[in-house]
Design a protein around this motif. Structure first.
Motif, mmCIF file in Angstrom:
data_model
loop_
_atom_site.group_PDB
_atom_site.id
_atom_site.type_symbol
_atom_site.label_atom_id
_atom_site.label_comp_id
_atom_site.label_asym_id
_atom_site.label_seq_id
_atom_site.Cartn_x
_atom_site.Cartn_y
_atom_site.Cartn_z
ATOM 1 N N MET A 45 21.064 44.031 4.406
ATOM 2 C CA MET A 45 19.840 43.081 3.297
ATOM 3 C C MET A 45 19.962 41.963 4.128
ATOM 4 O O MET A 45 21.065 41.288 4.508
ATOM 5 N N HIS A 46 18.580 41.161 4.025
ATOM 6 C CA HIS A 46 18.621 40.096 4.210
ATOM 7 C C HIS A 46 17.846 39.280 4.320
ATOM 8 O O HIS A 46 16.371 39.149 4.078
ATOM 9 N N ASN A 47 16.873 38.403 4.239
ATOM 10 C CA ASN A 47 15.649 37.135 4.525
ATOM 11 C C ASN A 47 15.766 35.972 5.989
ATOM 12 O O ASN A 47 15.316 35.372 5.402
ATOM 13 N N ILE A 48 15.573 37.085 7.124
ATOM 14 C CA ILE A 48 15.781 36.676 7.990
ATOM 15 C C ILE A 48 14.865 36.434 8.758
ATOM 16 O O ILE A 48 14.298 37.653 8.489
ATOM 17 N N ARG A 49 13.865 35.720 8.719
ATOM 18 C CA ARG A 49 12.267 35.887 9.381
ATOM 19 C C ARG A 49 12.443 36.733 10.573
ATOM 20 O O ARG A 49 13.221 36.217 11.757
ATOM 21 N N PRO A 50 11.210 37.427 10.935
ATOM 22 C CA PRO A 50 11.827 38.313 12.059
ATOM 23 C C PRO A 50 11.107 37.980 12.859
ATOM 24 O O PRO A 50 12.044 38.555 13.965
ATOM 25 N N GLN A 51 10.485 36.823 13.100
ATOM 26 C CA GLN A 51 10.398 36.418 14.627
ATOM 27 C C GLN A 51 11.953 35.435 15.247
ATOM 28 O O GLN A 51 12.390 35.644 16.141
ATOM 29 N N LEU A 53 15.128 36.880 14.143
ATOM 30 C CA LEU A 53 16.049 38.370 14.154
ATOM 31 C C LEU A 53 16.010 39.000 16.021
ATOM 32 O O LEU A 53 17.125 38.712 16.584
ATOM 33 N N GLY A 54 14.741 38.512 16.362
ATOM 34 C CA GLY A 54 14.695 39.469 17.678
ATOM 35 C C GLY A 54 14.706 37.655 18.182
ATOM 36 O O GLY A 54 15.710 38.224 19.355
ATOM 37 N N ALA A 55 15.803 36.388 18.175
ATOM 38 C CA ALA A 55 16.047 35.172 18.480
ATOM 39 C C ALA A 55 17.309 35.714 18.646
ATOM 40 O O ALA A 55 17.695 35.059 19.572
ATOM 41 N N ILE A 56 18.355 36.443 17.999
ATOM 42 C CA ILE A 56 19.617 36.374 17.570
ATOM 43 C C ILE A 56 19.648 37.823 18.092
ATOM 44 O O ILE A 56 21.008 38.421 18.670
ATOM 45 N N GLY A 57 19.110 38.866 19.155
ATOM 46 C CA GLY A 57 19.178 39.681 19.030
ATOM 47 C C GLY A 57 19.711 40.848 18.566
ATOM 48 O O GLY A 57 19.944 42.114 18.339
ATOM 49 N N LEU A 58 18.693 41.300 16.825
ATOM 50 C CA LEU A 58 19.017 41.975 15.686
ATOM 51 C C LEU A 58 17.650 42.515 15.819
ATOM 52 O O LEU A 58 17.037 42.293 14.669
ATOM 53 N N ASP A 59 16.507 43.025 16.632
ATOM 54 C CA ASP A 59 15.113 43.064 16.485
ATOM 55 C C ASP A 59 15.333 44.604 15.496
ATOM 56 O O ASP A 59 16.102 45.493 15.255
ATOM 57 N N LEU A 60 14.359 44.392 14.885
ATOM 58 C CA LEU A 60 14.312 45.371 13.456
ATOM 59 C C LEU A 60 14.222 47.072 14.508
ATOM 60 O O LEU A 60 15.013 47.981 13.666
ATOM 61 N N ALA A 61 13.533 47.045 15.704
ATOM 62 C CA ALA A 61 13.622 48.743 15.974
ATOM 63 C C ALA A 61 14.912 48.850 16.481
ATOM 64 O O ALA A 61 14.943 49.480 16.881
ATOM 65 N N GLU A 62 15.458 48.322 17.365
ATOM 66 C CA GLU A 62 16.473 48.638 17.950
ATOM 67 C C GLU A 62 17.551 48.647 17.052
ATOM 68 O O GLU A 62 18.483 49.568 16.995
ATOM 69 N N LEU A 63 17.506 47.839 15.456
ATOM 70 C CA LEU A 63 18.362 48.443 14.493
ATOM 71 C C LEU A 63 18.167 49.870 14.251
ATOM 72 O O LEU A 63 19.298 50.475 13.700
ATOM 73 N N ARG A 64 16.950 50.577 13.374
ATOM 74 C CA ARG A 64 16.469 51.820 13.362
ATOM 75 C C ARG A 64 16.557 52.687 14.476
ATOM 76 O O ARG A 64 17.660 53.852 14.601
ATOM 77 N N ILE A 65 17.259 52.067 15.868
ATOM 78 C CA ILE A 65 16.583 53.044 17.106
ATOM 79 C C ILE A 65 19.120 53.298 17.012
ATOM 80 O O ILE A 65 19.580 54.748 16.991
ATOM 81 N N ARG A 66 19.037 52.350 16.576
ATOM 82 C CA ARG A 66 21.130 51.936 16.711
ATOM 83 C C ARG A 66 21.588 52.849 15.910
ATOM 84 O O ARG A 66 22.874 52.972 16.051
ATOM 85 N N TYR A 67 21.260 52.528 14.609
ATOM 86 C CA TYR A 67 21.625 53.380 13.344
ATOM 87 C C TYR A 67 20.730 53.604 12.180
ATOM 88 O O TYR A 67 20.009 52.960 11.484
#
Length: 219
Positions: A45-51, A53-67
């Motif tokens: 759970m997080h409240n980080i804006r999507p923009q 997330l990508g800047a710190i290397g935690l893109d949602l699409a990548e998270l879905r693939i990795r986990y």
């Protein structure tokens, strides 16, 4: 009721019963530690804006693939689409934008309650903090509990979660200091003592250090 320096009431209420770990996600080692935690996690759970997330290397699409089993819950003030999709949002901002603040100020509390009562619209008064603690309903249901702080430096009046087990309210545990459980949680994630020490040294992770005991007066 004694206040504990450094812990606001909102912080203690929100973080009651939780453990605390501090990671700097702008630091590569901090992100690596988070990924290690996510290997066995059920929900992020997080409240980080999507923009951001990508800047710190935690893109949602990548998270879905990795986990693939990980449930990711995002809290976004203005959703992800539309002209307001990027900026941060707070309750006061939203109320001002929707005209609620102006409308509420146009009538007294008694008038608003009468207006809402006729068509059976749910409504209630806006209390001061002093009135809140004396509210007859909250007192009757045991809404507030006095909880000692984790380091026994004082006590706080916290709200109950509103859930009962076999008719009884659960006993609240105090909020931890930020980073109070960093070492233990990283150990549970499989990091060695050397790896933990390296992250603490680089500030990729932070652990709470109790302040030195105060000297006796006159010493």
């Amino acid at each position: 009721m004694q206040r504990e320096p450094g812990l606001a009431g909102g912080f203690m209420g929100t973080n009651r019963g939780k453990r605390s770990i501090v990671l700097d996600l702008k630091h590569a080692d901090g992100r690596a530690a988070l990924r290690k935690l996510l290997e066995d996690a059920d929900v992020l759970m997080h409240n980080i804006r999507p923009q951001k997330l990508g800047a710190i290397g935690l893109d949602l699409a990548e998270l879905r693939i990795r986990y693939p089993r990980l449930v990711v819950a995002c809290l976004n003030g203005f959703s992800e689409q539309g002209p307001y999709g990027g900026p941060p949002a707070y309750d006061d901002i939203v109320q001002g934008m929707c005209g609620l603040a102006e409308g509420v100020a146009s009538r007294t509390t008694r008038e608003w309650l009468a207006v809402c009562d006729r068509p059976d619209i749910p409504a209630g008064p806006v209390n001061t903090l002093e009135q809140l603690f004396e509210d007859p309903h909250l007192r009757a249901v045991g809404f507030f509990q006095t909880v000692e702080n984790a380091d026994n430096a004082g006590a706080a009046l916290l709200s109950s979660p509103g859930v009962r087990f076999n008719g009884a309210l659960p006993k609240l545990r105090p909020a931890c200091r930020l980073g109070q459980d960093t070492r233990q949680v990283l150990r549970e994630a499989g990091l060695s003592e050397d790896e933990i020490a390296a992250r603490l040294a680089s500030r990729a992770a932070q652990a709470f250090t109790p302040p030195p005991a105060a000297s006796p007066s006159g010493a």
